[in-house]
Design an enzyme around this catalytic site. Structure first.
Site, short mmCIF file in Angstrom:
data_model
loop_
_atom_site.label_atom_id
_atom_site.label_comp_id
_atom_site.label_asym_id
_atom_site.label_seq_id
_atom_site.Cartn_x
_atom_site.Cartn_y
_atom_site.Cartn_z
CG HIS A 98 -1.91 -1.11 1.23
ND1 HIS A 98 -2.94 -1.22 0.31
CD2 HIS A 98 -1.98 -2.21 2.02
CE1 HIS A 98 -3.62 -2.33 0.56
NE2 HIS A 98 -3.05 -2.95 1.58
CB CYS B 171 -5.10 -0.19 -8.69
SG CYS B 171 -3.68 0.93 -8.70
CE LYS C 294 -5.53 -6.39 -2.30
NZ LYS C 294 -4.50 -5.84 -1.41
CG HIS D 68 -6.12 -4.29 7.75
ND1 HIS D 68 -6.30 -5.20 6.73
CD2 HIS D 68 -7.33 -3.70 7.94
CE1 HIS D 68 -7.57 -5.15 6.33
NE2 HIS D 68 -8.21 -4.26 7.06
CB ILE E 82 -6.00 6.24 4.91
CG1 ILE E 82 -5.02 6.80 5.94
CG2 ILE E 82 -5.67 6.72 3.50
CD1 ILE E 82 -3.58 6.33 5.75
NE ARG F 92 -1.65 9.63 -7.64
CZ ARG F 92 -2.37 10.64 -7.18
NH1 ARG F 92 -1.98 11.87 -7.33
NH2 ARG F 92 -3.51 10.41 -6.55
#
Length: 148
Positions: A37, A105, A64, A138, A127, A45
Site C-alpha cells: 500500500h 487501482c 487483486k 492493515h 485513510i 498514477r
C-alpha cells in the site's frame, strides 16, 4: 530459595526469548503493509501505473480486485496509529485526521488470471488503517472527507 528462583528465572528467560519474535512479526506485517500500500513518489498514477505497480508488488496472482497505494512519507502514515494524525475508528481501526494523496487501482473485470487490467483513480482521501504496536499493518478503506 534456589528452587523458588529457578522457575521464575525460567519464565523471565522465556519472556526475553519470545519478545524478539513478537517484534519481528510486527515488523513483518508492517513491511507487508508497505509493500502492498505504500509508494512515496508515484509516476503517472494512471491505468498503466496501476498495472505495473500491481505486477511489481506481486498482487496479480490472482488479480487483486482493489488495492490502494498511499503516497507521502512513512512517518505521516505511522502517525495515524497515534494521536498526532489519527483517531479511533470502528472495530479497533484508526482514521487519519488529514487526507493523503492516494491512487486506487480497481480490476476492470474479466479473468482473475494475468494479465490483469486496472483502472486508476487518484484523489486526496482520509485513510482507515489497522495498527499493531504503533505500526500500520492493515489498510481498511479510504474516502473523501466531508466538507466542513
Amino acid at each position: 530459595m534456589v528452587m523458588v528462583l529457578s522457575p521464575l528465572f525460567f519464565v523471565f528467560m522465556l519472556g526475553l526469548g519470545l519478545t524478539p519474535l513478537t517484534l519481528a512479526q510486527d515488523d513483518h506485517r508492517y513491511r507487508r503493509f508497505l509493500s502492498q500500500h505504500y509508494d512515496p513518489k508515484p509516476k503517472g498514477r494512471d491505468d498503466r501505473y496501476c498495472e505495473s505497480m500491481m505486477k511489481r508488488r506481486k498482487l496479480i496472482n490472482p488479480c487483486k480486485d482493489v488495492n490502494t497505494f498511499i503516497h507521502g512519507k512513512k512517518n505521516d502514515i505511522k502517525a495515524v496509529c497515534g494521536d498526532s494524525n489519527g483517531k479511533p475508528y470502528r472495530d479497533n481501526l484508526r482514521i487519519s485526521k488529514s487526507p493523503f494523496q492516494v491512487t486506487t487501482c480497481k480490476h476492470k473485470g474479466g479473468s482473475l488470471r494475468p494479465p490483469c487490467r486496472y483502472r486508476a483513480t487518484k484523489a486526496y482521501r482520509v485513510i482507515v488503517i489497522g495498527c499493531e504496536n504503533g505500526l500500520p499493518t492493515h489498510f481498511e478503506e479510504s474516502f473523501i472527507p466531508p466538507s466542513q
